[in-house]
Motif scaffolding. Sequence first.
Motif, PDB file in Angstrom:
ATOM      1  N   ASP A 189     -16.924  54.886  67.028  1.00 14.18           N
ATOM      2  CA  ASP A 189     -16.790  55.494  68.357  1.00 14.18           C
ATOM      3  C   ASP A 189     -16.640  54.361  69.365  1.00 14.18           C
ATOM      4  O   ASP A 189     -16.994  53.211  69.064  1.00 14.18           O
ATOM      5  CB  ASP A 189     -18.037  56.323  68.696  1.00 14.18           C
ATOM      6  N   GLU A 190     -16.163  54.692  70.553  1.00 15.76           N
ATOM      7  CA  GLU A 190     -16.135  53.658  71.588  1.00 15.76           C
ATOM      8  C   GLU A 190     -16.698  54.175  72.907  1.00 15.76           C
ATOM      9  O   GLU A 190     -16.591  53.531  73.932  1.00 15.76           O
ATOM     10  CB  GLU A 190     -14.715  53.107  71.777  1.00 15.76           C
ATOM     11  N   ASP A 191     -17.315  55.319  72.854  1.00 21.11           N
ATOM     12  CA  ASP A 191     -17.901  55.914  74.046  1.00 21.11           C
ATOM     13  C   ASP A 191     -19.195  55.161  74.404  1.00 21.11           C
ATOM     14  O   ASP A 191     -20.192  55.244  73.686  1.00 21.11           O
ATOM     15  CB  ASP A 191     -18.150  57.398  73.723  1.00 21.11           C
ATOM     16  N   GLU A 192     -19.139  54.410  75.521  1.00 16.65           N
ATOM     17  CA  GLU A 192     -20.244  53.506  75.869  1.00 16.65           C
ATOM     18  C   GLU A 192     -21.568  54.260  76.010  1.00 16.65           C
ATOM     19  O   GLU A 192     -22.612  53.781  75.592  1.00 16.65           O
ATOM     20  CB  GLU A 192     -19.911  52.790  77.180  1.00 16.65           C
ATOM     21  N   GLU A 193     -21.505  55.464  76.571  1.00 16.52           N
ATOM     22  CA  GLU A 193     -22.739  56.218  76.777  1.00 16.52           C
ATOM     23  C   GLU A 193     -23.403  56.544  75.433  1.00 16.52           C
ATOM     24  O   GLU A 193     -24.605  56.350  75.232  1.00 16.52           O
ATOM     25  CB  GLU A 193     -22.454  57.507  77.551  1.00 16.52           C
ATOM     26  N   ALA A 194     -22.554  57.032  74.489  1.00 16.93           N
ATOM     27  CA  ALA A 194     -23.084  57.372  73.163  1.00 16.93           C
ATOM     28  C   ALA A 194     -23.618  56.120  72.478  1.00 16.93           C
ATOM     29  O   ALA A 194     -24.697  56.136  71.864  1.00 16.93           O
ATOM     30  CB  ALA A 194     -21.988  58.018  72.319  1.00 16.93           C
ATOM     31  N   PRO A 204     -14.305  51.141  66.826  1.00 18.48           N
ATOM     32  CA  PRO A 204     -13.623  52.354  67.252  1.00 18.48           C
ATOM     33  C   PRO A 204     -12.599  52.818  66.220  1.00 18.48           C
ATOM     34  O   PRO A 204     -12.084  53.924  66.314  1.00 18.48           O
ATOM     35  CB  PRO A 204     -12.924  51.914  68.554  1.00 18.48           C
ATOM     36  N   ASN A 221     -17.340  59.823  65.950  1.00 16.56           N
ATOM     37  CA  ASN A 221     -16.884  60.765  66.962  1.00 16.56           C
ATOM     38  C   ASN A 221     -15.884  61.720  66.317  1.00 16.56           C
ATOM     39  O   ASN A 221     -15.212  61.374  65.344  1.00 16.56           O
ATOM     40  CB  ASN A 221     -16.238  59.986  68.110  1.00 16.56           C
ATOM     41  N   SER A 256     -19.445  65.271  68.977  1.00 21.34           N
ATOM     42  CA  SER A 256     -18.273  65.736  69.701  1.00 21.34           C
ATOM     43  C   SER A 256     -18.586  65.973  71.168  1.00 21.34           C
ATOM     44  O   SER A 256     -19.663  66.466  71.504  1.00 21.34           O
ATOM     45  CB  SER A 256     -17.763  67.038  69.069  1.00 21.34           C
ATOM     46  N   SER A 257     -17.639  65.608  72.028  1.00 25.49           N
ATOM     47  CA  SER A 257     -17.804  65.907  73.458  1.00 25.49           C
ATOM     48  C   SER A 257     -17.515  67.370  73.731  1.00 25.49           C
ATOM     49  O   SER A 257     -17.901  67.915  74.756  1.00 25.49           O
ATOM     50  CB  SER A 257     -16.861  65.071  74.315  1.00 25.49           C
ATOM     51  N   LYS A 274     -22.206  65.915  72.665  1.00 24.84           N
ATOM     52  CA  LYS A 274     -22.537  64.829  73.597  1.00 24.84           C
ATOM     53  C   LYS A 274     -22.866  65.438  74.953  1.00 24.84           C
ATOM     54  O   LYS A 274     -22.310  66.469  75.295  1.00 24.84           O
ATOM     55  CB  LYS A 274     -21.360  63.870  73.718  1.00 24.84           C
ATOM     56  N   PRO A 275     -23.743  64.845  75.758  1.00 26.48           N
ATOM     57  CA  PRO A 275     -24.457  63.594  75.450  1.00 26.48           C
ATOM     58  C   PRO A 275     -25.477  63.770  74.334  1.00 26.48           C
ATOM     59  O   PRO A 275     -26.075  64.841  74.196  1.00 26.48           O
ATOM     60  CB  PRO A 275     -25.147  63.251  76.767  1.00 26.48           C
TER      61      PRO A 275
END
Length: 359
Positions: free
Chosen positions: A5-10, A29, A49, A77-78, A99-100
């Motif tokens: 994944d590359e989602d910084e928050e996750a 990612p 993700n 998953s978002s 997510k979150p």
Amino acid sequence: VLVVDEDEEALSILRGAVGPQGGRLHITPSPAVALDLLREASFDLVIANSSLPGISGLLLLREIRRTYPSLPFLLMSSHPTVEEAVEAMRLGAVDYVGKPLCPQRLSLLLNRLSAGKRGRAVTDLLIAASPAMQQIFQIITRVAATDATVFITGESGTGKEVVAQALHQLSKRREKSYVRVNCAAVPDTLLESEFFGHEKGAFTGAHARKMGRFESANGGTLLLDEVTEIPTTLQPKLLRALQEREFERVGGTQPLQVDVRVVATSNRNLEQALRTGLLREDLYYRLNVIPLHLPPLRDRREDILPLARHFLAGEKQLADEAAAALLAHDWPGNVRELANVIQRSSILADQEVIRELRF
Ligand SMILES: Nc1ncnc2c1ncn2[C@@H]1O[C@H](COP(=O)(O)OP(=O)(O)O)[C@@H](O)[C@H]1O
Ligand SMILES: [Mg+2]
């Protein structure tokens, strides 16, 4: 843990959940790089993700399943959908989360996976949903693996003994003995012999040599329950036994060596016990290596209904008004009182649904 994944928050939530449990994250990612990494090193868990460059998380899961049929896989998953959840579970994902990310849910999953490798999880032994207890579960899981002395405090009925048992059950000593001494129930004059045993003829009534609790617990865990009730005169001897893991039987001269993991409990306010001289400071420091404080039930109300259902064991249902009354009560007797109320109310309810509580 391999994270795709590359989602910084996750990623930051994952770092927060995995780091404290002693795990390491490898982040990429790219699904292709992830497959390469899997060939090069061994991982305990893959977290991916659902939408990834070039391929979906589900396809990555299917790809990984071909080569690693039992590698735990978590899909995030978002935009979670029921269809994707069903497909992820069908392919054997350990969880599917939106997510979150919820840090508590992640920690529990990590606990479950790492305990799964050892056989049992703290969640098999104790019921709790509150953040305060989830944090305690994490400490239990980590500390159980060590031989460190644990000092469990909390009001009567908060679960000190069940936590002590869990520490033993989750430890490598679980096949060995678990020995409890209730320091509040043994008369002062007999406590030394209870702890350390005695030789034949050591005192009036000592007709034969007797083994003490320290000896019986050899190789396993010794619970010093309500340790603050030990008379101050005996505390130096206990201190020595804890420090040296060595003691003599009453009336004996030969020092005995044991290998025990010690857990102690107290329902007293320790500061006060120290101030009034009930508990010697040196003994306190020796016991208090890992302090664990169990909050009263009224301060963790999220646990009330899960515990109530646990005690009902599927036998009867709770009506909404009964559940509301449980939540409103202050529980001075904590979990023990809740267990009693549920048992009483369940027996006295003439239907399958409990409407009225018997406090
Ligand atoms: N988290 C928990 N999950 C399940 N049962 C619990 C939990 N905490 C306490 N209990 C139950 O409540 C009762 C009282 O717990 P106990 O460990 O004897 O309390 P304490 O030693 O603090 O007085 C026991 O029947 C125990 O099994
Ligand atoms: Mg107790």
